[in-house]
Design a protein around this motif. Structure first.
Motif, PDB file in Angstrom:
ATOM      1  N   UNK A  31       0.862  -1.188   0.000  1.00  0.00           N
ATOM      2  CA  UNK A  31       0.000   0.000   0.000  1.00  0.00           C
ATOM      3  C   UNK A  31       0.891   1.227   0.000  1.00  0.00           C
ATOM      4  N   UNK A  32       0.713   2.068  -0.992  1.00  0.00           N
ATOM      5  CA  UNK A  32       1.526   3.292  -1.066  1.00  0.00           C
ATOM      6  C   UNK A  32       1.203   4.178   0.131  1.00  0.00           C
ATOM      7  N   UNK A  33       2.242   4.815   0.696  1.00  0.00           N
ATOM      8  CA  UNK A  33       2.052   5.613   1.910  1.00  0.00           C
ATOM      9  C   UNK A  33       1.097   6.787   1.685  1.00  0.00           C
ATOM     10  N   UNK A  34       0.889   7.152   0.429  1.00  0.00           N
ATOM     11  CA  UNK A  34      -0.067   8.230   0.137  1.00  0.00           C
ATOM     12  C   UNK A  34      -1.444   7.925   0.709  1.00  0.00           C
ATOM     13  N   UNK A  64      -1.528  18.661   0.789  1.00  0.00           N
ATOM     14  CA  UNK A  64      -0.933  17.345   0.993  1.00  0.00           C
ATOM     15  C   UNK A  64      -1.361  16.358  -0.094  1.00  0.00           C
ATOM     16  N   UNK A  65      -2.614  16.408  -0.506  1.00  0.00           N
ATOM     17  CA  UNK A  65      -3.076  15.526  -1.582  1.00  0.00           C
ATOM     18  C   UNK A  65      -2.372  15.878  -2.889  1.00  0.00           C
ATOM     19  N   UNK A  87      -0.381  12.745  -4.420  1.00  0.00           N
ATOM     20  CA  UNK A  87      -1.107  12.036  -5.475  1.00  0.00           C
ATOM     21  C   UNK A  87      -0.885  12.674  -6.838  1.00  0.00           C
ATOM     22  N   UNK A  88      -0.393  11.878  -7.797  1.00  0.00           N
ATOM     23  CA  UNK A  88      -0.391  12.282  -9.193  1.00  0.00           C
ATOM     24  C   UNK A  88      -1.497  11.545  -9.950  1.00  0.00           C
ATOM     25  N   UNK A 121       8.117   8.405  -4.093  1.00  0.00           N
ATOM     26  CA  UNK A 121       7.577   9.306  -5.100  1.00  0.00           C
ATOM     27  C   UNK A 121       6.073   9.401  -4.909  1.00  0.00           C
ATOM     28  N   UNK A 122       5.449  10.462  -5.420  1.00  0.00           N
ATOM     29  CA  UNK A 122       3.985  10.568  -5.317  1.00  0.00           C
ATOM     30  C   UNK A 122       3.295   9.363  -5.951  1.00  0.00           C
ATOM     31  N   UNK A 123       2.143   9.031  -5.440  1.00  0.00           N
ATOM     32  CA  UNK A 123       1.382   7.903  -5.970  1.00  0.00           C
ATOM     33  C   UNK A 123       1.016   8.157  -7.434  1.00  0.00           C
ATOM     34  N   UNK A 124       1.347   7.187  -8.292  1.00  0.00           N
ATOM     35  CA  UNK A 124       1.044   7.304  -9.716  1.00  0.00           C
ATOM     36  C   UNK A 124       2.119   7.981 -10.528  1.00  0.00           C
TER      37      UNK A 124
END
Length: 421
Positions: free
Chosen positions: A8-11, A127-128, A132-133, A200-203
């Motif tokens: 699970x990505x930490x995002x 923060x989002x 998140x990308x 890195x950001x999610x996505x």
């Protein structure tokens, strides 16, 4: 490689922290404020317009705090900043329970608003945007929906507590409860940016694999804040925030509106629970819809849908089932503010200097709080009815349709002028 993909990505853990923080702060504090208006005014002999001026004070503080808060989020440890902000917001709310004069609300509205700016308005979108990308709209929808979901539980609880334990104890219970729940969650989950923990950001991997110009522009491009704030697109976006926030501000008056029609405080709490359920569904729906038909079309759809519950409250407010249904639909529509506001900002100006532009644009939100909330209260105080308020809201929804269309025309001007890069 396959193992890392299964993790699970930490995002998503950051999002979970935001869900609890924003949900508790909005559902437990921001949206319960209206339930106290009638009991407090009746108990202390304060006029409705006079008491609701504390919302204006909070909005003035919000407007003054927004640029400072944006810089503080960029500069300081986000977890320490959020803990202090939660203590200011929830602690001040608890202090309302000890007040005997309207001046107490005016005084404690200041620290409450200072904390709320960071906790409920800026931290979540920033923060989002950092984490998140991919699925950014979904993440925003989940965060906004959390406020409605927690509010759907807390609104009836607060209404029943006011009826059984009194408004003083309920203020204290909600304020202390929010601090006790939110502070540990913030310390455990929140991190400012993925780079802080080597991620890195999610996505981001999928964005890097897409080499098209459109993907690069959507990810990195945009308009500089110095250019954006001088554009017609920016002014229409500020106007959108003003009108939409004025529309949403009616939630603080749903309880006195209901009780003015002869309903009791328990019914008002249940009606606000319907509002919160609507917010949950609406936040997710508008986040999903924006991915399918675009942010512009989704925002226009939301404004037109808003005409329905306003019309119901104007025509048949005495019917309890219709009243609850209307408040639920109303909450469904105003959920678009939290979900579509950041998405509209990104769609119009990109990601280049998102936090600076968004922080400036939502001054329209603060101005609406200064103007709309007390005006609604004074209209009720002088006329004994919310009819003229509802007519005004109907007109603002229509004006916002025009504002959205004109904002995107302003975006085309920026692109033609070569300011989008």
């Amino acid at each position: 490689m396959s193992q890392s993909k299964k993790k699970i990505h930490y995002a998503w853990w950051v999002l979970l922290g935001l869900v609890v923080m924003v949900g508790a702060a909005k559902g437990g504090i921001a949206t319960t404020g209206g339930l106290f208006l009638t009991p407090v005014t009746e108990d202390l002999g304060i006029g409705m317009g006079s008491l609701t001026l504390y919302f204006s004070i909070a909005s003035i503080v919000t407007m003054l705090s927004l640029p400072v808060a944006g810089k503080m989020i960029a500069k300081y440890n986000i977890r320490i900043l959020l803990v202090v902000a939660v203590m200011l917001e929830a602690g001040a709310y608890a202090m309302f329970g000890f007040m005997n004069s309207v001046w107490g609300w005016y005084l404690f509205a200041i620290p409450m608003a200072m904390g709320s700016v960071i906790v409920t308005q800026l931290a979540g979108p920033v923060l989002i945007n950092n984490w998140f990308k991919k699925h950014k709209g979904l993440a925003l929808g989940i965060m906004v929906g959390a406020g409605g979901l927690i509010g759907a539980f807390l609104q009836p609880v607060a209404g029943n507590l006011i009826a059984s334990a009194g408004w003083r104890n309920t203020y204290i219970f909600l304020g202390v409860g929010v601090m006790a729940i939110v502070i540990p969650i913030v310390l455990l989950t929140i991190r400012k940016a993925p780079q802080q923990i080597g991620l890195q950001p999610y996505g981001m991997e999928e964005v890097k694999e897409d080499t098209t110009v459109n993907a690069q522009t959507a990810t990195n491009g945009g308009v500089a804040a110095t250019i954006a704030k001088k554009s017609s697109a920016f002014y229409f976006l500020v106007f959108f925030f003003f009108c939409e926030t004025s529309v949403a501000a009616f939630n603080q008056h749903v309880a006195p509106f209901a009780m003015g029609l002869g309903y009791d405080v328990k019914f008002a709490g249940n009606a606000m629970g319907s509002w919160s359920v609507g917010v949950v569904i609406g936040a997710l729906f508008f986040g999903f819809l924006s991915d399918k038909i675009g942010v512009k079309n989704t925002a226009i759809t939301a404004m037109l849908l808003g005409l329905v519950p306003v019309g119901m409250l104007l025509l048949v407010p005495e019917n309890p089932m219709i009243f609850k249904l209307a408040t639920g639909l109303y909450g469904f529509v105003v959920a678009s503010l939290g979900t579509l506001g950041p998405l509209l900002t990104t769609a119009l100006f990109g990601n280049k200097e998102f936090s600076q532009i968004y922080g400036l644009a939502i001054t329209g939100l603060a101005v609406a709080g200064i103007v709309a909330l007390p005006i609604y209260g004074f209209i009720f105080e002088f006329t004994g009815s919310y009819t003229y308020v509802l007519y005004t809201i109907f007109i603002m929804l229509l004006l916002n349709v025009g504002a959205i269309i004109l904002a995107f025309k302003g975006k085309k001007k920026l692109e033609k002028a070569g300011h989008w890069n």
